[in-house]
Design a protein around this motif. Structure first.
Motif, short mmCIF file in Angstrom:
data_model
loop_
_atom_site.label_atom_id
_atom_site.label_comp_id
_atom_site.label_asym_id
_atom_site.label_seq_id
_atom_site.Cartn_x
_atom_site.Cartn_y
_atom_site.Cartn_z
N ALA A 119 13.02 81.77 48.01
CA ALA A 119 11.84 81.33 47.26
C ALA A 119 11.83 79.82 47.01
O ALA A 119 10.77 79.20 46.93
N ALA A 120 12.99 79.20 46.91
CA ALA A 120 13.06 77.76 46.64
C ALA A 120 12.75 76.91 47.87
O ALA A 120 12.58 75.70 47.76
N VAL A 121 12.67 77.53 49.04
CA VAL A 121 12.37 76.79 50.26
C VAL A 121 10.85 76.64 50.38
O VAL A 121 10.13 77.62 50.49
N ASP A 122 10.39 75.41 50.34
CA ASP A 122 8.97 75.12 50.47
C ASP A 122 8.63 75.06 51.96
O ASP A 122 8.77 74.02 52.61
N LEU A 151 14.22 72.70 59.07
CA LEU A 151 14.15 73.97 58.35
C LEU A 151 15.42 74.79 58.58
O LEU A 151 15.95 75.40 57.65
N ALA A 152 15.93 74.78 59.80
CA ALA A 152 17.16 75.53 60.09
C ALA A 152 18.31 75.02 59.23
O ALA A 152 19.11 75.81 58.72
N ARG A 157 22.02 76.62 54.37
CA ARG A 157 22.79 76.16 53.22
C ARG A 157 23.60 77.31 52.61
O ARG A 157 23.08 78.42 52.44
N PRO A 158 24.84 77.04 52.27
CA PRO A 158 25.71 78.09 51.71
C PRO A 158 25.11 78.82 50.51
O PRO A 158 25.30 80.03 50.36
N THR A 164 26.76 87.04 51.98
CA THR A 164 26.38 87.73 53.20
C THR A 164 26.95 86.99 54.41
O THR A 164 27.18 85.79 54.36
N VAL A 165 27.19 87.73 55.45
CA VAL A 165 27.57 87.13 56.73
C VAL A 165 26.27 86.94 57.51
O VAL A 165 25.43 87.84 57.55
N ALA A 166 26.11 85.77 58.10
CA ALA A 166 24.91 85.47 58.87
C ALA A 166 25.31 84.81 60.18
O ALA A 166 26.21 83.98 60.22
N THR A 167 24.64 85.20 61.24
CA THR A 167 24.87 84.58 62.55
C THR A 167 23.55 84.57 63.31
O THR A 167 22.78 85.53 63.26
#
Length: 188
Positions: A119-122, A151-152, A157-158, A164-167
């Motif tokens: 939500a904080a990402v504009d 954007l990526a 950002r941690p 969660t694990v993300a790839t």
């Protein structure tokens, strides 16, 4: 009947760190009792079949333990079945057929993520770049490619990924893994 899966390893073979040769990854998967093992590219994509009904999380945990035992370092792994991978392709909210593979990416998560997390990402600040959430996945449209995507960087950002694990994979790899895990596809 066997189920076909893809294993997505996070952060291997990047910049000389966490080297996992694909031939050895295939051996590890075979030693775990999986069959029809194959790898795709050098960036930690493997497909395999198994008769076990242990589930994706158990399969990922087994693979993580085996990799740590074989190579001496931890690697986060996600395992997804072929039906899930096909749904990711089919549910893409962007016009994938009109885009180059380098313009569209999917970040796979170990658990569902909610819009509140982001939500904080504009998003308007990054247009024409855009992202959409899916089932344990985030679709990213980056018209100039991931390497130039502001954007990526924000989405990675941690604080946004905490717990969660993300790839991530580019669209060409997303499609190919869906094909390789499709038991009805003779070329998979």
């Amino acid at each position: 009947m066997a189920t076909r899966y893809a294993a997505l390893l996070r952060g291997i073979n990047v910049g000389g760190h966490k080297k996992v040769p694909m031939a050895e990854l295939r051996e590890v998967l075979s030693e775990l009792g999986h069959t029809d093992v194959a790898t795709h590219l050098q960036s930690g994509n493997a497909v395999f079949s198994t008769d076990t009904d242990d589930g994706e999380q158990a399969l990922a945990a087994d693979l993580e333990r085996a990799i740590a035992g074989r190579f001496g370092f931890a690697v986060d792994c996600l395992v997804r079945d072929g039906a899930y991978l096909r749904a990711i392709v089919d549910d893409c909210p962007f016009p994938a057929a009109e885009l180059e593979g380098r313009q569209l990416h999917v970040t796979y998560f170990s658990a569902p993520v909610t819009p509140a997390r982001f939500a904080a990402v504009d998003a308007a600040e990054f247009a024409p770049e855009a992202f959409r959430l899916g089932d344990r996945a985030l679709y990213l449209y980056a018209p100039d490619g991931l390497g130039r995507s502001r954007l990526a960087d924000v989405l990675a950002r941690p604080a946004l990924l905490k717990g969660t694990v993300a790839t991530s994979r580019n669209w060409n790899t997303v499609r190919r893994l869906a094909e390789l895990t499709d038991l009805t596809n003779p070329t998979g």
